[in-house]
Design a protein around this motif. Sequence first.
Motif, PDB file in Angstrom:
ATOM      1  N   TRP A 141      -3.049  -7.499  10.285  1.00  0.00           N
ATOM      2  CA  TRP A 141      -4.151  -6.656   9.442  1.00  0.00           C
ATOM      3  C   TRP A 141      -3.597  -6.185   8.037  1.00  0.00           C
ATOM      4  CZ3 TRP A 141      -8.758  -4.799  11.239  1.00  0.00           C
ATOM      5  CH2 TRP A 141      -9.032  -4.988  12.683  1.00  0.00           C
ATOM      6  N   ILE A 142      -4.280  -5.894   7.124  1.00  0.00           N
ATOM      7  CA  ILE A 142      -3.596  -5.252   5.806  1.00  0.00           C
ATOM      8  C   ILE A 142      -4.388  -4.078   5.893  1.00  0.00           C
ATOM      9  CG2 ILE A 142      -4.060  -5.211   3.292  1.00  0.00           C
ATOM     10  CD1 ILE A 142      -4.645  -8.313   3.771  1.00  0.00           C
ATOM     11  N   GLY A 143      -3.115  -2.709   5.834  1.00  0.00           N
ATOM     12  CA  GLY A 143      -3.654  -1.441   5.936  1.00  0.00           C
ATOM     13  C   GLY A 143      -3.916  -0.703   4.482  1.00  0.00           C
ATOM     14  N   CYS A 144      -4.783  -0.290   4.510  1.00  0.00           N
ATOM     15  CA  CYS A 144      -4.945   0.211   3.030  1.00  0.00           C
ATOM     16  C   CYS A 144      -4.779   1.770   3.072  1.00  0.00           C
ATOM     17  CB  CYS A 144      -6.775   0.296   2.751  1.00  0.00           C
ATOM     18  SG  CYS A 144      -7.422  -1.240   3.128  1.00  0.00           S
ATOM     19  N   GLU A 145      -3.506   2.005   2.867  1.00  0.00           N
ATOM     20  CA  GLU A 145      -2.580   3.039   2.419  1.00  0.00           C
ATOM     21  C   GLU A 145      -2.595   3.548   1.316  1.00  0.00           C
ATOM     22  OE1 GLU A 145       1.259   4.599   4.929  1.00  0.00           O
ATOM     23  OE2 GLU A 145       1.466   3.273   3.280  1.00  0.00           O
ATOM     24  N   TYR A 146      -3.607   4.093   0.686  1.00  0.00           N
ATOM     25  CA  TYR A 146      -3.806   4.319  -1.011  1.00  0.00           C
ATOM     26  C   TYR A 146      -4.574   5.810  -0.880  1.00  0.00           C
ATOM     27  CZ  TYR A 146      -8.408   1.913  -1.063  1.00  0.00           C
ATOM     28  OH  TYR A 146      -9.537   1.746  -0.891  1.00  0.00           O
ATOM     29  N   ARG A 147      -4.467   6.238  -2.277  1.00  0.00           N
ATOM     30  CA  ARG A 147      -4.991   7.488  -2.673  1.00  0.00           C
ATOM     31  C   ARG A 147      -6.320   7.122  -3.272  1.00  0.00           C
ATOM     32  NH1 ARG A 147      -1.035   9.545  -4.735  1.00  0.00           N
ATOM     33  NH2 ARG A 147      -0.135  10.550  -3.065  1.00  0.00           N
ATOM     34  N   PRO A 148      -7.356   7.322  -2.816  1.00  0.00           N
ATOM     35  CA  PRO A 148      -8.435   6.807  -3.794  1.00  0.00           C
ATOM     36  C   PRO A 148      -8.808   7.699  -5.190  1.00  0.00           C
ATOM     37  CG  PRO A 148      -9.196   6.897  -1.598  1.00  0.00           C
ATOM     38  CD  PRO A 148      -7.946   7.475  -1.730  1.00  0.00           C
ATOM     39  N   LEU A 149      -8.881   7.017  -6.039  1.00  0.00           N
ATOM     40  CA  LEU A 149      -9.192   7.917  -7.610  1.00  0.00           C
ATOM     41  C   LEU A 149     -10.512   8.865  -7.399  1.00  0.00           C
ATOM     42  CD1 LEU A 149      -8.561   4.903 -10.127  1.00  0.00           C
ATOM     43  CD2 LEU A 149      -7.028   6.685  -9.365  1.00  0.00           C
ATOM     44  N   ASN A 150     -11.399   8.357  -6.419  1.00  0.00           N
ATOM     45  CA  ASN A 150     -12.622   9.105  -6.494  1.00  0.00           C
ATOM     46  C   ASN A 150     -12.819   9.226  -4.907  1.00  0.00           C
ATOM     47  OD1 ASN A 150     -13.241   9.918  -9.293  1.00  0.00           O
ATOM     48  ND2 ASN A 150     -13.320   7.848  -9.494  1.00  0.00           N
TER      49      ASN A 150
ATOM     50  N   LEU B 198       8.695 -13.009   9.264  1.00  0.00           N
ATOM     51  CA  LEU B 198       9.094 -11.762   9.903  1.00  0.00           C
ATOM     52  C   LEU B 198       8.132 -10.727   9.746  1.00  0.00           C
ATOM     53  CD1 LEU B 198      12.808 -11.263   8.719  1.00  0.00           C
ATOM     54  CD2 LEU B 198      11.847 -12.320  11.018  1.00  0.00           C
ATOM     55  N   ILE B 199       6.979 -10.953   8.991  1.00  0.00           N
ATOM     56  CA  ILE B 199       6.260 -10.055   8.683  1.00  0.00           C
ATOM     57  C   ILE B 199       4.957  -9.807   9.789  1.00  0.00           C
ATOM     58  CG2 ILE B 199       4.268  -9.369   7.118  1.00  0.00           C
ATOM     59  CD1 ILE B 199       5.800 -10.572   4.898  1.00  0.00           C
ATOM     60  N   ARG B 200       4.890  -8.662  10.402  1.00  0.00           N
ATOM     61  CA  ARG B 200       3.853  -8.485  11.155  1.00  0.00           C
ATOM     62  C   ARG B 200       2.530  -7.642  10.830  1.00  0.00           C
ATOM     63  NH1 ARG B 200       6.258 -11.941  12.475  1.00  0.00           N
ATOM     64  NH2 ARG B 200       7.687 -12.433  14.104  1.00  0.00           N
ATOM     65  N   HIS B 201       2.806  -6.685   9.686  1.00  0.00           N
ATOM     66  CA  HIS B 201       1.845  -6.005   9.172  1.00  0.00           C
ATOM     67  C   HIS B 201       1.864  -5.649   7.662  1.00  0.00           C
ATOM     68  CE1 HIS B 201      -1.279  -3.100   9.391  1.00  0.00           C
ATOM     69  NE2 HIS B 201      -0.698  -2.196   8.888  1.00  0.00           N
ATOM     70  N   VAL B 202       0.906  -5.521   6.972  1.00  0.00           N
ATOM     71  CA  VAL B 202       1.120  -5.435   5.412  1.00  0.00           C
ATOM     72  C   VAL B 202       0.385  -4.230   5.098  1.00  0.00           C
ATOM     73  CG1 VAL B 202       0.228  -6.369   3.249  1.00  0.00           C
ATOM     74  CG2 VAL B 202       0.967  -8.053   4.863  1.00  0.00           C
ATOM     75  N   GLN B 203       0.824  -3.370   4.335  1.00  0.00           N
ATOM     76  CA  GLN B 203      -0.152  -2.281   3.580  1.00  0.00           C
ATOM     77  C   GLN B 203      -0.001  -2.254   2.162  1.00  0.00           C
ATOM     78  OE1 GLN B 203       2.462   1.303   5.217  1.00  0.00           O
ATOM     79  NE2 GLN B 203       1.143   1.165   6.860  1.00  0.00           N
ATOM     80  N   ILE B 204      -0.966  -1.538   1.384  1.00  0.00           N
ATOM     81  CA  ILE B 204      -1.334  -2.016  -0.007  1.00  0.00           C
ATOM     82  C   ILE B 204      -1.750  -0.610  -0.398  1.00  0.00           C
ATOM     83  CG2 ILE B 204      -2.134  -4.333   0.385  1.00  0.00           C
ATOM     84  CD1 ILE B 204      -5.180  -3.425   0.204  1.00  0.00           C
ATOM     85  N   ALA B 205      -1.262  -0.551  -1.855  1.00  0.00           N
ATOM     86  CA  ALA B 205      -1.836   0.519  -2.794  1.00  0.00           C
ATOM     87  C   ALA B 205      -1.163  -0.070  -4.095  1.00  0.00           C
ATOM     88  CB  ALA B 205      -1.222   1.676  -2.420  1.00  0.00           C
ATOM     89  N   ASP B 206      -1.914   0.453  -5.118  1.00  0.00           N
ATOM     90  CA  ASP B 206      -1.466   0.011  -6.478  1.00  0.00           C
ATOM     91  C   ASP B 206      -0.869   1.190  -7.518  1.00  0.00           C
ATOM     92  OD1 ASP B 206      -1.530  -1.775  -8.638  1.00  0.00           O
ATOM     93  OD2 ASP B 206      -3.781  -1.885  -8.548  1.00  0.00           O
ATOM     94  N   PRO B 207       0.344   0.599  -7.650  1.00  0.00           N
ATOM     95  CA  PRO B 207       1.185   1.448  -8.570  1.00  0.00           C
ATOM     96  C   PRO B 207       0.537   1.754 -10.021  1.00  0.00           C
ATOM     97  CG  PRO B 207       2.614  -0.168  -7.543  1.00  0.00           C
ATOM     98  CD  PRO B 207       1.218  -0.553  -7.113  1.00  0.00           C
ATOM     99  N   PRO B 208       0.777   2.813 -10.793  1.00  0.00           N
ATOM    100  CA  PRO B 208       1.641   3.666 -10.448  1.00  0.00           C
ATOM    101  C   PRO B 208       1.229   4.824  -9.697  1.00  0.00           C
ATOM    102  CG  PRO B 208       0.966   3.921 -12.803  1.00  0.00           C
ATOM    103  CD  PRO B 208       0.215   2.691 -12.256  1.00  0.00           C
ATOM    104  N   LEU B 209      -0.084   5.144  -9.502  1.00  0.00           N
ATOM    105  CA  LEU B 209      -0.631   6.130  -8.797  1.00  0.00           C
ATOM    106  C   LEU B 209      -1.021   5.954  -7.376  1.00  0.00           C
ATOM    107  CD1 LEU B 209      -3.509   7.056 -11.616  1.00  0.00           C
ATOM    108  CD2 LEU B 209      -1.077   7.939 -11.272  1.00  0.00           C
TER     109      LEU B 209
END
Length: 278
Positions: A255-264, A218-229
Amino acid sequence: MTPPQLSPADGFATRGPSSLRFDANLKWLFTELPFEERFDAAAREGFRGVEYSSPYDHNPNRLLARLHDAGLVQVLINTPSGAPGTVGRSGYACLPDHVDDFREGIRRALEYATALGSPYIHLMGGARPDHVRWDRAYAQFVANAAWAAEQAAGTDVTFLLEAQNRRDAPGFVLDSIEQAASIVEAVNNPHLGLMFDVYHCQVTQGDVVTRIRALFPLIRHVQIADPPLRSEPGSGEINWQNVFDELITLQYSGWIGCEYRPLNETATGLSWMKQYGS
């Protein structure tokens, strides 16, 4: 102007030698730059696709020109949502008293997705107000998802459902990724699919690799970010090599969407694509 098209072979970021295709979420990445400058910045770092939640404050022709100039494709946008602090802050799909707002948002999202050549629209589920019973909000969400999928008939657009964690999205209508998947299965329309957000899944449920494997059809798209931040892969608790290896084993071609908040700064934090993209 016709939306740019790239073949899957051209679509992955040059930093990653594997078949995985990473796109830059311009709401989250390159925020040290004005929005329109982020397209070129993403292209310079090897991205070939971008996504962002809200294109609606921008002229679609202007956005299309930025995509063309940078050699990028649009991967995903969201349905419109309300301002922070309003009932529609997470979307309108589960709100029984806002069906007209929801439908107008669907029409607008389809116009933008078609203009930009975006194959995916994230159908924002919404947060349930205290005065609305969960079963009523859920039933409205299912009905609205089915209606949205019907509106996409004759287009190349697929609406995607996503489960979000309650820590970041209090009151969100979906409790789990399996619940989102069950709606996709029940509606049974090719214009409705599942978005697997690794970050939300880990925060709420864990067992990410097993869930990817079970829900993969069922997966058409993936998004990623690393907890906890909610930062770049390698900054937190997830074993990303296992996650990416599983996607490669399953021959995931999306596609793999980079939906994260960069540390720097964004560019300095992209070394993870070399480390994990093999």
